[in-house]
Write a protein that holds these residues in place. Structure first.
Motif, mmCIF file in Angstrom:
data_model
loop_
_atom_site.group_PDB
_atom_site.id
_atom_site.type_symbol
_atom_site.label_atom_id
_atom_site.label_comp_id
_atom_site.label_asym_id
_atom_site.label_seq_id
_atom_site.Cartn_x
_atom_site.Cartn_y
_atom_site.Cartn_z
ATOM 1 N N ASN A 1 63.588 20.208 49.844
ATOM 2 C CA ASN A 1 63.100 18.832 49.746
ATOM 3 C C ASN A 1 61.801 18.635 50.530
ATOM 4 O OD1 ASN A 1 65.256 18.040 48.139
ATOM 5 N ND2 ASN A 1 66.530 17.440 49.881
ATOM 6 N N VAL A 2 61.747 19.187 51.738
ATOM 7 C CA VAL A 2 60.513 19.085 52.526
ATOM 8 C C VAL A 2 59.386 19.839 51.831
ATOM 9 C CG1 VAL A 2 59.438 19.633 54.732
ATOM 10 C CG2 VAL A 2 61.791 18.809 54.677
ATOM 11 N N GLY A 3 59.731 20.995 51.233
ATOM 12 C CA GLY A 3 58.716 21.767 50.521
ATOM 13 C C GLY A 3 58.110 20.993 49.366
ATOM 14 N N LYS A 4 58.938 20.246 48.641
ATOM 15 C CA LYS A 4 58.421 19.435 47.539
ATOM 16 C C LYS A 4 57.463 18.359 48.048
ATOM 17 C CE LYS A 4 62.414 20.039 44.479
ATOM 18 N NZ LYS A 4 63.575 19.373 43.813
ATOM 19 N N LEU A 5 57.815 17.754 49.178
ATOM 20 C CA LEU A 5 56.932 16.744 49.759
ATOM 21 C C LEU A 5 55.599 17.355 50.185
ATOM 22 C CD1 LEU A 5 59.460 14.705 51.967
ATOM 23 C CD2 LEU A 5 58.415 14.007 49.792
ATOM 24 N N GLU A 6 55.651 18.552 50.771
ATOM 25 C CA GLU A 6 54.426 19.213 51.220
ATOM 26 C C GLU A 6 53.543 19.590 50.037
ATOM 27 O OE1 GLU A 6 53.359 19.489 54.236
ATOM 28 O OE2 GLU A 6 55.144 18.587 55.111
ATOM 29 N N VAL A 7 54.143 20.056 48.958
ATOM 30 C CA VAL A 7 53.376 20.416 47.769
ATOM 31 C C VAL A 7 52.738 19.184 47.141
ATOM 32 C CG1 VAL A 7 53.536 21.314 45.417
ATOM 33 C CG2 VAL A 7 54.705 22.501 47.277
ATOM 34 N N SER A 8 53.484 18.083 47.117
ATOM 35 C CA SER A 8 52.915 16.848 46.559
ATOM 36 C C SER A 8 51.726 16.366 47.385
ATOM 37 C CB SER A 8 53.986 15.764 46.475
ATOM 38 O OG SER A 8 54.418 15.378 47.776
ATOM 39 N N LYS A 9 51.778 16.593 48.704
ATOM 40 C CA LYS A 9 50.644 16.232 49.555
ATOM 41 C C LYS A 9 49.424 17.096 49.223
ATOM 42 C CE LYS A 9 53.425 14.735 53.543
ATOM 43 N NZ LYS A 9 53.767 15.050 54.969
ATOM 44 N N LEU A 10 49.665 18.388 48.985
ATOM 45 C CA LEU A 10 48.561 19.279 48.654
ATOM 46 C C LEU A 10 47.942 18.933 47.297
ATOM 47 C CD1 LEU A 10 50.004 22.746 49.774
ATOM 48 C CD2 LEU A 10 48.379 21.296 50.996
ATOM 49 N N GLU A 11 48.767 18.471 46.369
ATOM 50 C CA GLU A 11 48.289 18.160 45.018
ATOM 51 C C GLU A 11 47.707 16.752 44.906
ATOM 52 O OE1 GLU A 11 51.792 18.802 42.742
ATOM 53 O OE2 GLU A 11 51.322 20.918 42.353
ATOM 54 N N LYS A 12 47.690 16.024 46.008
ATOM 55 C CA LYS A 12 47.192 14.652 45.991
ATOM 56 C C LYS A 12 45.757 14.588 45.464
ATOM 57 C CE LYS A 12 46.312 10.741 49.093
ATOM 58 N NZ LYS A 12 46.346 10.294 50.507
ATOM 59 N N ASN A 13 45.520 13.727 44.505
ATOM 60 C CA ASN A 13 44.195 13.446 43.923
ATOM 61 C C ASN A 13 43.634 14.578 43.072
ATOM 62 O OD1 ASN A 13 44.065 10.905 45.157
ATOM 63 N ND2 ASN A 13 43.088 11.717 46.983
ATOM 64 N N ILE A 14 44.326 15.716 42.966
ATOM 65 C CA ILE A 14 43.814 16.782 42.105
ATOM 66 C C ILE A 14 43.806 16.329 40.644
ATOM 67 C CG2 ILE A 14 44.266 19.111 41.232
ATOM 68 C CD1 ILE A 14 45.212 19.923 43.939
ATOM 69 N N GLY A 15 44.791 15.518 40.283
ATOM 70 C CA GLY A 15 44.836 15.020 38.909
ATOM 71 C C GLY A 15 43.628 14.188 38.539
ATOM 72 N N ILE A 16 43.004 13.553 39.541
ATOM 73 C CA ILE A 16 41.801 12.754 39.252
ATOM 74 C C ILE A 16 40.682 13.656 38.747
ATOM 75 C CG2 ILE A 16 40.052 11.246 40.270
ATOM 76 C CD1 ILE A 16 42.128 10.212 42.186
ATOM 77 N N LEU A 17 40.615 14.877 39.275
ATOM 78 C CA LEU A 17 39.606 15.821 38.781
ATOM 79 C C LEU A 17 39.806 16.114 37.296
ATOM 80 C CD1 LEU A 17 39.043 18.556 41.514
ATOM 81 C CD2 LEU A 17 37.374 16.967 40.578
ATOM 82 N N GLY A 18 41.072 16.218 36.891
ATOM 83 C CA GLY A 18 41.349 16.412 35.470
ATOM 84 C C GLY A 18 40.886 15.235 34.630
ATOM 85 N N ILE A 19 41.053 14.022 35.179
ATOM 86 C CA ILE A 19 40.580 12.832 34.465
ATOM 87 C C ILE A 19 39.065 12.840 34.356
ATOM 88 C CG2 ILE A 19 40.461 10.309 34.546
ATOM 89 C CD1 ILE A 19 43.165 10.330 35.946
ATOM 90 N N VAL A 20 38.385 13.196 35.447
ATOM 91 C CA VAL A 20 36.920 13.272 35.424
ATOM 92 C C VAL A 20 36.455 14.287 34.386
ATOM 93 C CG1 VAL A 20 34.882 13.928 36.762
ATOM 94 C CG2 VAL A 20 36.655 12.527 37.810
ATOM 95 N N ALA A 21 37.131 15.442 34.340
ATOM 96 C CA ALA A 21 36.757 16.479 33.372
ATOM 97 C C ALA A 21 36.924 15.992 31.940
ATOM 98 C CB ALA A 21 37.605 17.731 33.597
ATOM 99 N N GLY A 22 37.860 15.064 31.725
ATOM 100 C CA GLY A 22 38.094 14.576 30.372
ATOM 101 C C GLY A 22 37.174 13.451 29.941
ATOM 102 N N ILE A 23 36.862 12.525 30.854
ATOM 103 C CA ILE A 23 36.111 11.337 30.425
ATOM 104 C C ILE A 23 34.605 11.457 30.634
ATOM 105 C CG2 ILE A 23 38.099 9.874 30.879
ATOM 106 C CD1 ILE A 23 36.761 8.868 33.368
#
Length: 238
Positions: A130-152
């Motif tokens: 459970n802690v590992g999932k929280l840590e991974v989500s912290k690392l992935e924070k805002n990375i999805g925005i880069l995908g949005i930028v690449a698309g639009i």
């Protein structure tokens, strides 16, 4: 003798006239100003504003995440050695302190597991996971925005292309003139916005996948260390 001289002069004048006539007509060269990068951006029109905002946003997110993920991916072999040594010596409080002071994703995962010692192994594994999932989500924070930028970003470039074509036809309808001077403004906007949108989109796409690959490596390392920790806890019971 005088007659011969006059004939010679006349012939020379005729030759000079013919030579001037057959020489190519040259027009004075018009000096062309160097086209600066800033001028190109201005000629791109209003569409360059959102494209520029996307470019800055993408770069800020990339560098912030890059350094954060790189920090999380540092070698934790010394941390594992200290915790293993403390557990082997029966110093549970010392192991918890070492994990807490590491201030790293692995340290926080191991700290949660250490605090669960005495419970069934499944409970310890669940707490670490459970802690590992929280840590991974912290690392992935805002990375999805880069995908949005690449698309639009390319879509804004295409919007600039459409806007440039509209400008060309509008200028022609106003002046009823098909010269390059009339259509050049729309062509500039069309080509510059397309190039800018594609450039920002490609860079954002590459940065997005670079960060995802870095996160995947961190996840693999965390899982490996977590398994090693669980094996360490199971050793006395074997």
């Amino acid at each position: 003798m005088m007659l011969l001289t006059q004939v010679t002069d006349t012939a020379q004048k005729v030759i000079d006239t013919v030579n001037r006539a057959i020489q190519p007509v040259t027009t004075p060269a018009v000096p062309v100003d160097d086209l600066r990068f800033g001028d190109l951006l201005i000629k791109g029109g209003w569409v360059m504003i959102p494209i520029g905002i996307l470019a800055v946003l993408g770069l800020v997110i990339f560098f912030e995440r890059f350094f954060t993920i790189r920090k999380a991916s540092k070698d934790e072999s010394e941390l594992m050695r200290q915790i293993k040594s403390s557990i082997t010596a029966g110093k549970l409080d010392s192991a918890v302190a070492v994990a807490r002071n590491s201030n790293s994703p692995l340290g926080r995962m191991l700290q949660k597991g250490l605090l669960r010692i005495g419970r069934p192994i499944k409970d310890i594994e669940g707490a670490i996971e459970n802690v590992g999932k929280l840590e991974v989500s912290k690392l992935e924070k805002n990375i999805g925005i880069l995908g949005i930028v690449a698309g639009i970003a390319p879509m804004f470039g295409f919007l600039g292309t459409i806007s440039g074509v509209i400008k060309i036809f509008y200028d022609i309808s106003k002046t009823n003139n098909y010269s390059m001077d009339v259509i050049s403004g729309g062509l500039y906007q069309k080509m510059i916005t397309s190039a800018a949108g594609l450039t920002v989109g490609i860079i954002a796409y590459v940065c997005y996948h670079i960060l995802n690959m870095m996160v995947d490596k961190v996840i693999l390392k965390l899982e490996t260390d977590a398994i090693e920790f669980i094996d360490l806890l199971e050793e006395p019971s074997r």
